[in-house]
Scaffold this active site. Structure first.
Site, PDB file in Angstrom:
ATOM      1  N   HIS A 100       0.775  -1.017   0.042  1.00 15.22           N
ATOM      2  CA  HIS A 100      -0.091   0.126   0.045  1.00 15.22           C
ATOM      3  C   HIS A 100       0.759   1.275  -0.028  1.00 15.22           C
ATOM      4  CE1 HIS A 100      -3.543  -2.528   1.951  1.00 15.22           C
ATOM      5  NE2 HIS A 100      -3.299  -2.834   0.575  1.00 15.22           N
ATOM      6  N   CYS A 156       3.256  13.431 -12.832  1.00 16.13           N
ATOM      7  CA  CYS A 156       4.501  13.188 -13.437  1.00 16.13           C
ATOM      8  C   CYS A 156       5.193  12.162 -12.671  1.00 16.13           C
ATOM      9  CB  CYS A 156       5.018  14.541 -13.460  1.00 16.13           C
ATOM     10  SG  CYS A 156       5.854  15.218 -12.045  1.00 16.13           S
ATOM     11  N   SER A 184      -3.463  -8.001  11.246  1.00 18.22           N
ATOM     12  CA  SER A 184      -4.336  -7.615  10.040  1.00 18.22           C
ATOM     13  C   SER A 184      -5.713  -7.904  10.277  1.00 18.22           C
ATOM     14  CB  SER A 184      -3.787  -7.838   8.856  1.00 18.22           C
ATOM     15  OG  SER A 184      -4.737  -7.503   7.737  1.00 18.22           O
ATOM     16  N   SER A 185      -6.825  -7.150  10.122  1.00 22.71           N
ATOM     17  CA  SER A 185      -8.065  -7.652  10.158  1.00 22.71           C
ATOM     18  C   SER A 185      -8.399  -8.642   9.207  1.00 22.71           C
ATOM     19  CB  SER A 185      -8.923  -6.368  10.243  1.00 22.71           C
ATOM     20  OG  SER A 185      -8.793  -5.763   8.987  1.00 22.71           O
TER      21      SER A 185
HETATM   22  P1  NAD Z   1      -6.830  -3.106  10.667  1.00 25.68           P
HETATM   23  O1  NAD Z   1      -6.880  -1.723  11.414  1.00 25.68           O
HETATM   24  O2  NAD Z   1      -8.002  -3.224   9.914  1.00 25.68           O
HETATM   25  O3  NAD Z   1      -6.662  -4.237  11.561  1.00 25.68           O
HETATM   26  C1  NAD Z   1      -5.435  -4.382  12.517  1.00 25.68           C
HETATM   27  C2  NAD Z   1      -5.657  -5.547  13.316  1.00 25.68           C
HETATM   28  O4  NAD Z   1      -4.607  -5.661  14.190  1.00 25.68           O
HETATM   29  C3  NAD Z   1      -7.196  -5.544  14.184  1.00 25.68           C
HETATM   30  O5  NAD Z   1      -7.728  -6.612  13.895  1.00 25.68           O
HETATM   31  C4  NAD Z   1      -6.545  -5.614  15.562  1.00 25.68           C
HETATM   32  O6  NAD Z   1      -7.555  -6.189  16.330  1.00 25.68           O
HETATM   33  C5  NAD Z   1      -5.285  -6.162  15.512  1.00 25.68           C
HETATM   34  N1  NAD Z   1      -4.257  -5.527  16.483  1.00 25.68           N
HETATM   35  C6  NAD Z   1      -4.072  -4.308  16.587  1.00 25.68           C
HETATM   36  N2  NAD Z   1      -2.947  -4.100  17.693  1.00 25.68           N
HETATM   37  C7  NAD Z   1      -2.599  -5.523  17.750  1.00 25.68           C
HETATM   38  C8  NAD Z   1      -1.661  -6.031  18.930  1.00 25.68           C
HETATM   39  N3  NAD Z   1      -0.729  -5.166  19.613  1.00 25.68           N
HETATM   40  N4  NAD Z   1      -1.725  -7.376  19.042  1.00 25.68           N
HETATM   41  C9  NAD Z   1      -2.556  -8.046  18.091  1.00 25.68           C
HETATM   42  N5  NAD Z   1      -3.445  -7.770  17.498  1.00 25.68           N
HETATM   43  C10 NAD Z   1      -3.577  -6.424  17.382  1.00 25.68           C
HETATM   44  O7  NAD Z   1      -5.377  -2.874   9.504  1.00 25.68           O
HETATM   45  P2  NAD Z   1      -4.944  -3.832   8.428  1.00 25.68           P
HETATM   46  O8  NAD Z   1      -5.541  -4.967   8.282  1.00 25.68           O
HETATM   47  O9  NAD Z   1      -3.763  -3.382   8.098  1.00 25.68           O
HETATM   48  O10 NAD Z   1      -5.766  -3.019   6.960  1.00 25.68           O
HETATM   49  C11 NAD Z   1      -5.945  -1.531   6.773  1.00 25.68           C
HETATM   50  C12 NAD Z   1      -5.158  -0.762   6.343  1.00 25.68           C
HETATM   51  O11 NAD Z   1      -4.448   0.116   7.283  1.00 25.68           O
HETATM   52  C13 NAD Z   1      -3.674  -1.091   5.511  1.00 25.68           C
HETATM   53  O12 NAD Z   1      -4.078  -0.953   4.207  1.00 25.68           O
HETATM   54  C14 NAD Z   1      -2.661  -0.079   5.672  1.00 25.68           C
HETATM   55  O13 NAD Z   1      -2.231   0.423   5.036  1.00 25.68           O
HETATM   56  C15 NAD Z   1      -3.274   0.699   6.700  1.00 25.68           C
HETATM   57  N6  NAD Z   1      -2.709   1.256   8.036  1.00 25.68           N
HETATM   58  C16 NAD Z   1      -1.362   1.171   8.055  1.00 25.68           C
HETATM   59  C17 NAD Z   1      -0.879   1.943   9.393  1.00 25.68           C
HETATM   60  C18 NAD Z   1       0.513   1.869   9.373  1.00 25.68           C
HETATM   61  O14 NAD Z   1       1.304   1.777   8.539  1.00 25.68           O
HETATM   62  N7  NAD Z   1       1.078   1.621  10.681  1.00 25.68           N
HETATM   63  C19 NAD Z   1      -1.683   2.275  10.240  1.00 25.68           C
HETATM   64  C20 NAD Z   1      -3.292   2.678  10.081  1.00 25.68           C
HETATM   65  C21 NAD Z   1      -3.686   1.942   8.785  1.00 25.68           C
END
Ligand code: NAD
Length: 252
Positions: A121, A132, A195-196
């Site tokens: 992403h 550009c 990841s969710s």
């Molecule tokens: P999401 O927010 O959908 O899921 C995160 C998952 O991690 C949740 O299910 C949550 O229960 C779990 N979680 C959070 N902290 C945890 C921990 N300490 N231990 C265990 N589980 C934990 O995020 P996703 O699946 O990455 O998808 C959404 C989008 O979020 C991605 O495309 C990404 O680009 C973007 N994003 C990235 C960042 C980053 O770069 N740090 C931050 C926010 C969103």
């Protein structure tokens, strides 16, 4: 058949080809909020999709407003025990690829071979011109917004500047997706962490690995749609569980 935690430690110890796959959850312990947890990004922000960004100045202003608020936290974040556990797998010579949905650059900062990290992403460390392709640092882009240029444009061609991330509705990067599919099809163990598993096509990779014969291990504190397919689901904090799973000693 579902494995126990100690069987999974053994499975990883024996594996020669692994893929790491991460979402925003791996970085919450570094202080960066994820999207979907309570208090996460979407609890406080409206999502601007790609179509809105390119068609509306108000949308671009709102997108940049949100990014300016989120940036200092992301810029100053440090990798945590979860990121370091993946570096340990690479050090053991078994990590085919470190695939991430994250945009925070923390896997690279943790010390991976940069060629091994696949950002599906994009990255928030830079802003790119949508016309550009010219890129500037996020520090420079944020400074411009803070100085009153609320929806900054490219100094070379006048195109819209956007963080170098993939928004909803925007095409996925082809080369990265190709490399991610290839690694997923060729690994013995696929380790999906924080990841969710609801954002596609990224979330199709664990299923592809499983269909190609890999074992699937999921570490996430809340349920995911792929839990039933997994060989092991660890419902714990990543920084606690992942170092143990990859055979690191306590505190090391
Ligand atoms: P999401 O927010 O959908 O899921 C995160 C998952 O991690 C949740 O299910 C949550 O229960 C779990 N979680 C959070 N902290 C945890 C921990 N300490 N231990 C265990 N589980 C934990 O995020 P996703 O699946 O990455 O998808 C959404 C989008 O979020 C991605 O495309 C990404 O680009 C973007 N994003 C990235 C960042 C980053 O770069 N740090 C931050 C926010 C969103």
């Amino acid at each position: 058949m579902s494995q126990t935690f100690s069987e999974a430690i053994e499975m990883i110890a024996q594996a020669r080809r692994m893929v790491g796959f991460t979402g925003a959850g791996i970085s919450t312990e570094s202080g960066i909020p994820d999207f979907r947890s309570p208090g996460g990004v979407w609890a406080n922000n409206r999502m601007i999709d790609y179509q809105e960004f390119i068609s509306s100045r108000a949308g671009r202003i709102e997108a940049w407003r949100q990014k300016v608020i989120a940036w200092p936290e992301m810029r100053d974040a440090q990798p945590n025990a979860g990121h370091l556990a993946f570096v340990e797998l690479e050090r053991q010579g078994k990590l085919l690829a470190m695939i991430t949905q994250n945009i925070d650059g923390l896997h690279q900062r943790a010390g991976h071979d940069l060629n091994n990290v696949i950002e599906l992403h994009g990255t928030m460390l830079r802003a790119a011109c949508l016309s550009c392709g010219d890129q500037i640092s996020m520090d420079e882009a944020v400074a411009r917004v803070a100085a009153g240029d609320l929806a900054p444009e490219c100094k070379s061609c006048g195109g819209y500047l956007k963080t170098a991330t993939i928004s909803f509705g925007q095409a996925m990067p082809e080369r990265e997706m190709h490399r991610a599919y290839e690694a997923s099809e060729n690994c013995e163990v696929f380790l999906a962490v924080g990841s969710s598993l609801v954002v596609h096509p990224a979330a199709s990779l664990p299923a592809l690995a499983k269909q190609s014969g890999a074992k699937l291990i999921i570490i996430n504190r809340t349920p995911t749609p792929l839990d039933e397919m997994a060989d092991l689901v660890v419902r714990d904090e990543i920084g606690k569980a992942l170092p143990k799973l990859v055979g690191m000693k306590e505190g090391g």
